[in-house]
Design an enzyme around this catalytic site. Sequence first.
Site, PDB file in Angstrom:
ATOM      1  N   HIS A 129     -14.419   1.104   9.460  1.00  0.00           N
ATOM      2  CA  HIS A 129     -13.731   1.485   8.422  1.00  0.00           C
ATOM      3  C   HIS A 129     -12.043   1.567   8.571  1.00  0.00           C
ATOM      4  CE1 HIS A 129     -12.972   4.914   5.201  1.00  0.00           C
ATOM      5  NE2 HIS A 129     -12.754   5.596   6.171  1.00  0.00           N
TER       6      HIS A 129
ATOM      7  N   LYS B   9       0.312 -10.534  -0.110  1.00  0.00           N
ATOM      8  CA  LYS B   9       0.150 -11.557   0.499  1.00  0.00           C
ATOM      9  C   LYS B   9      -0.825 -11.711  -0.972  1.00  0.00           C
ATOM     10  CE  LYS B   9      -3.443  -9.818   3.626  1.00  0.00           C
ATOM     11  NZ  LYS B   9      -4.255 -11.006   4.974  1.00  0.00           N
TER      12      LYS B   9
ATOM     13  N   GLY C   9       0.657  -1.229   0.404  1.00  0.00           N
ATOM     14  CA  GLY C   9       0.166   0.115  -0.128  1.00  0.00           C
ATOM     15  C   GLY C   9       0.716   0.949  -0.243  1.00  0.00           C
ATOM     16  N   ILE C  10       0.158   2.301   0.306  1.00  0.00           N
ATOM     17  CA  ILE C  10       1.223   3.238   0.176  1.00  0.00           C
ATOM     18  C   ILE C  10       2.502   3.973   1.304  1.00  0.00           C
ATOM     19  CG2 ILE C  10      -0.748   5.269   1.923  1.00  0.00           C
ATOM     20  CD1 ILE C  10      -0.145   7.075   0.268  1.00  0.00           C
TER      21      ILE C  10
ATOM     22  N   ARG D 118      -9.572   9.308  14.822  1.00  0.00           N
ATOM     23  CA  ARG D 118      -8.779  10.128  13.225  1.00  0.00           C
ATOM     24  C   ARG D 118      -9.828  10.827  13.018  1.00  0.00           C
ATOM     25  NH1 ARG D 118      -8.442   7.956   6.942  1.00  0.00           N
ATOM     26  NH2 ARG D 118     -10.645   7.552   7.807  1.00  0.00           N
TER      27      ARG D 118
ATOM     28  N   HIS E 122     -17.243   4.031   9.448  1.00  0.00           N
ATOM     29  CA  HIS E 122     -17.658   5.304   8.476  1.00  0.00           C
ATOM     30  C   HIS E 122     -18.727   5.113   9.084  1.00  0.00           C
ATOM     31  CE1 HIS E 122     -17.569   7.542   5.138  1.00  0.00           C
ATOM     32  NE2 HIS E 122     -16.813   7.760   5.511  1.00  0.00           N
TER      33      HIS E 122
ATOM     34  N   ARG F 111     -16.604  11.970  12.466  1.00  0.00           N
ATOM     35  CA  ARG F 111     -17.586  10.518  11.935  1.00  0.00           C
ATOM     36  C   ARG F 111     -17.986   9.733  13.266  1.00  0.00           C
ATOM     37  NH1 ARG F 111     -12.417   8.170   7.930  1.00  0.00           N
ATOM     38  NH2 ARG F 111     -13.478  10.293   6.341  1.00  0.00           N
TER      39      ARG F 111
ATOM     40  N   GLU G 158     -13.981  17.408   4.725  1.00  0.00           N
ATOM     41  CA  GLU G 158     -14.687  16.279   5.261  1.00  0.00           C
ATOM     42  C   GLU G 158     -15.049  16.927   6.842  1.00  0.00           C
ATOM     43  OE1 GLU G 158     -13.567  12.304   3.643  1.00  0.00           O
ATOM     44  OE2 GLU G 158     -11.836  13.577   3.299  1.00  0.00           O
TER      45      GLU G 158
HETATM   46  C1  FAD Z   1     -12.708   2.797   1.471  1.00  0.00           C
HETATM   47  C2  FAD Z   1     -11.658   3.072   1.815  1.00  0.00           C
HETATM   48  C3  FAD Z   1     -11.433   5.009   1.983  1.00  0.00           C
HETATM   49  C4  FAD Z   1     -11.062   5.647   2.732  1.00  0.00           C
HETATM   50  N1  FAD Z   1     -10.617   6.892   2.529  1.00  0.00           N
HETATM   51  C5  FAD Z   1      -9.361   7.500   2.975  1.00  0.00           C
HETATM   52  C6  FAD Z   1      -9.117   8.905   2.444  1.00  0.00           C
HETATM   53  O1  FAD Z   1     -10.342   8.869   1.810  1.00  0.00           O
HETATM   54  N2  FAD Z   1      -8.420   9.248   3.163  1.00  0.00           N
HETATM   55  C7  FAD Z   1      -6.942   9.063   3.729  1.00  0.00           C
HETATM   56  O2  FAD Z   1      -6.574   9.417   4.102  1.00  0.00           O
HETATM   57  N3  FAD Z   1      -7.401   7.141   4.129  1.00  0.00           N
HETATM   58  C8  FAD Z   1      -8.916   6.865   3.802  1.00  0.00           C
HETATM   59  N4  FAD Z   1      -8.554   5.841   4.070  1.00  0.00           N
HETATM   60  C9  FAD Z   1      -7.363   5.250   4.866  1.00  0.00           C
HETATM   61  C10 FAD Z   1      -6.276   4.706   3.863  1.00  0.00           C
HETATM   62  O3  FAD Z   1      -7.062   4.185   2.832  1.00  0.00           O
HETATM   63  C11 FAD Z   1      -6.072   3.802   4.728  1.00  0.00           C
HETATM   64  O4  FAD Z   1      -5.605   4.428   5.958  1.00  0.00           O
HETATM   65  C12 FAD Z   1      -4.415   3.842   4.612  1.00  0.00           C
HETATM   66  O5  FAD Z   1      -4.408   3.333   2.533  1.00  0.00           O
HETATM   67  C13 FAD Z   1      -3.754   2.528   4.614  1.00  0.00           C
HETATM   68  O6  FAD Z   1      -2.157   2.220   4.014  1.00  0.00           O
HETATM   69  P1  FAD Z   1      -1.230   1.040   4.410  1.00  0.00           P
HETATM   70  O7  FAD Z   1      -0.287   1.280   3.261  1.00  0.00           O
HETATM   71  O8  FAD Z   1      -1.044   1.224   6.125  1.00  0.00           O
HETATM   72  O9  FAD Z   1      -2.407  -0.596   3.923  1.00  0.00           O
HETATM   73  P2  FAD Z   1      -2.865  -1.472   3.086  1.00  0.00           P
HETATM   74  O10 FAD Z   1      -2.262   0.248   1.762  1.00  0.00           O
HETATM   75  O11 FAD Z   1      -4.109  -1.620   2.872  1.00  0.00           O
HETATM   76  O12 FAD Z   1      -1.826  -2.104   2.548  1.00  0.00           O
HETATM   77  C14 FAD Z   1      -1.301  -2.905   2.946  1.00  0.00           C
HETATM   78  C15 FAD Z   1      -0.516  -4.356   2.579  1.00  0.00           C
HETATM   79  O13 FAD Z   1       0.243  -5.430   3.395  1.00  0.00           O
HETATM   80  C16 FAD Z   1      -0.144  -6.745   2.454  1.00  0.00           C
HETATM   81  N5  FAD Z   1      -0.802  -7.654   3.614  1.00  0.00           N
HETATM   82  C17 FAD Z   1      -0.997  -7.639   5.043  1.00  0.00           C
HETATM   83  N6  FAD Z   1      -1.120  -8.216   5.640  1.00  0.00           N
HETATM   84  C18 FAD Z   1      -0.086  -9.670   4.793  1.00  0.00           C
HETATM   85  C19 FAD Z   1       0.532 -10.278   5.041  1.00  0.00           C
HETATM   86  N7  FAD Z   1       0.114 -11.249   5.825  1.00  0.00           N
HETATM   87  N8  FAD Z   1       1.515 -10.865   4.482  1.00  0.00           N
HETATM   88  C20 FAD Z   1       2.215  -9.691   3.454  1.00  0.00           C
HETATM   89  N9  FAD Z   1       1.824  -8.943   3.025  1.00  0.00           N
HETATM   90  C21 FAD Z   1       0.388  -8.413   3.719  1.00  0.00           C
HETATM   91  C22 FAD Z   1      -1.439  -6.758   2.021  1.00  0.00           C
HETATM   92  O14 FAD Z   1      -1.885  -7.076   1.379  1.00  0.00           O
HETATM   93  C23 FAD Z   1      -1.350  -4.894   1.165  1.00  0.00           C
HETATM   94  O15 FAD Z   1      -1.034  -5.057   0.412  1.00  0.00           O
HETATM   95  C24 FAD Z   1      -9.569   4.563   2.840  1.00  0.00           C
HETATM   96  C25 FAD Z   1      -9.655   3.725   3.677  1.00  0.00           C
HETATM   97  C26 FAD Z   1     -10.591   2.515   2.699  1.00  0.00           C
HETATM   98  C27 FAD Z   1     -10.944   1.136   2.967  1.00  0.00           C
END
Ligand code: FAD
Length: 541
Positions: free
Chosen positions: A353, A36, A12-13, A388, A244, A292, A116
């Site tokens: 959420h 995964k 992810g990001i 948050r 949410h 929220r 928001e």
């Molecule tokens: C519908 C929705 C709308 C949202 N809107 C907003 C918004 O407008 N603004 C905002 O700031 N935030 C928003 N959020 C929250 C935000 O998107 C997330 O908090 C953020 O993208 C999380 O990023 P991350 O990189 O931490 O995790 P993720 O982007 O969830 O990435 C997690 C990664 O870890 C991997 N992974 C997990 N477990 C394992 C494992 N055991 N082995 C190998 N890989 C694994 C997954 O496969 C994935 O690649 C939203 C969330 C959702 C669901």
Amino acid sequence: MKQTDFLVIGSGIAGLTYALKVANQFPDKKVLVMTKAAADETNTKYAQGGIAVVNDMENDSFEKHIDDTLIAGDGLCNEKVVEIVVKEGPERVKEIIEWGARFDKEKDGDYKLGREGGHSEFRILHHKDVTGREMERVLIDAVAKQTNIEFIKHCFVVDIITQHHLGYLVTKATPDIECYGVYVLNLETNKIEKILSRITLLASGGNGQVYRTTTNPSIATGDGVAMLYRAKGRIENMEFIQFHPTALYEAGMRGQAFLITEAVRGDGGILRNKNGEAFMEKYDPRKDLAPRDIVARAIDSEMKRTGTEHVWLDCRHFGKEKFVEHFPNIYEKCLSVGIDIAKHMIPVAPAAHYSCGGIKTDEWGRSSINNLYVCGECASTGLHGANRLASNSLLEAMVFAHRCYLDSVEWLSKNNGSADARSSLAKLIPDWKAEGTTEPKEMILITQSLKELQQVMSDYVGIVRNDIRLQRALRRLDLLWEETEHLYQTSSLSPQLLELRNMITVGYLIVKGAAFRKESRGLHYNTDYPGKSPLVQNIVL
Ligand SMILES: Cc1cc2nc3c(=O)[nH]c(=O)nc-3n(C[C@H](O)[C@H](O)[C@H](O)COP(=O)(O)OP(=O)(O)OC[C@H]3O[C@@H](n4cnc5c(N)ncnc54)[C@H](O)[C@@H]3O)c2cc1C
């Protein structure tokens, strides 16, 4: 067995931003990114509303964004971290724009700023209503160009390797727990492999799947938090789950629900109950743009009062053209289920959420385990406190990915000689033992336990809690834990079993946190303690 300089868990990001930075800084070193699932199947991809950042210095200011974040966090934010994220945010956003992210602009070329709940100013940058998809696209493209990044998909990280795997007793009290790498289940070969790394970054995302309905995709099972807890690391404030208020309601909802972003209310969408009344004014002077947690509780209360499974979101007054321009994805989705927003109201209900708590880190993203950085949704950096502020999480992920990168550079400059010591250590780390295990005979044992877990969490540990519900939840989780542990010890591993086991651990941490918190604060609302305790504390497990 594989060896790498940097291991990044999650695409992810948070994970990809860090991977790009270290790969770019150290072209001679190996960066291994693992996920995964498919490359972009992440919470990031589903982010709609956007990224909160101070742009317009005439009307907005760092102080205002800081204040909004602190107010939402309800006394539990780490003020230093809030200041860091808000002030370093613009630089990180500039970077991702340089990498190719396109945020919507006005005709005069200025960025279009959304607003928001909880924000006192217009400051949300967005790409239509698919901001996360745009950011994920940019990051995946950039990673593909970086020749020293190896990107492995469909590899499930099972456990963090520490001194425990060398035969030493490791407890929560053990100082200097070290992360040597991880065991992973290769989903193509079905074998458990050992991966050793000098530095590991855990960016495994959220845990919404612990609940019956969630806006999170199926990957959001809290694996990172569960792994770190098993490795005796520190976890904090897990009770603060953000629901949410407005997921699209569809009959028999279970699993991932489609999100109707808060930006729709920011643009004038009005919540109405069964009788068509705009009810938010009864609950908060900020009406539909209250934070929220207040909106989610108000909807929960209206649903219970009127005996319905959803309320309505009314956008009929927008006009089709205006709605489609800002929310094309939502428009299409609604249309696909027979809702024309120009004529019909949208049925909505709250869904799990975002996890505000998680793995405790310091201001450089360091966890309590050495050589293990954590960032993104699985981290608890202190930014969100008890709640948050909308659109602060993408920002937090980028700011902390950068900070983890800076600290990794420093760590490497101090520990350059440790690579050889690691290679000799590698020989001592045992292979995974799978002897004596057999294929699980019936998948129903796993799927039914998962349903039970999600039901218990939604019914007893949801938006409104009390002590009796929490005690009941704990007893039921104990039984699920016992049964699942037995399966885990005797079965060959599958992602379904590993996720169930992790989700039960996460459920337990949420319930424990909630039971320890004898007050109502932020997202945690317990009818037995409706007020705030004078003791302002983080709950660390
Ligand atoms: C519908 C929705 C709308 C949202 N809107 C907003 C918004 O407008 N603004 C905002 O700031 N935030 C928003 N959020 C929250 C935000 O998107 C997330 O908090 C953020 O993208 C999380 O990023 P991350 O990189 O931490 O995790 P993720 O982007 O969830 O990435 C997690 C990664 O870890 C991997 N992974 C997990 N477990 C394992 C494992 N055991 N082995 C190998 N890989 C694994 C997954 O496969 C994935 O690649 C939203 C969330 C959702 C669901």
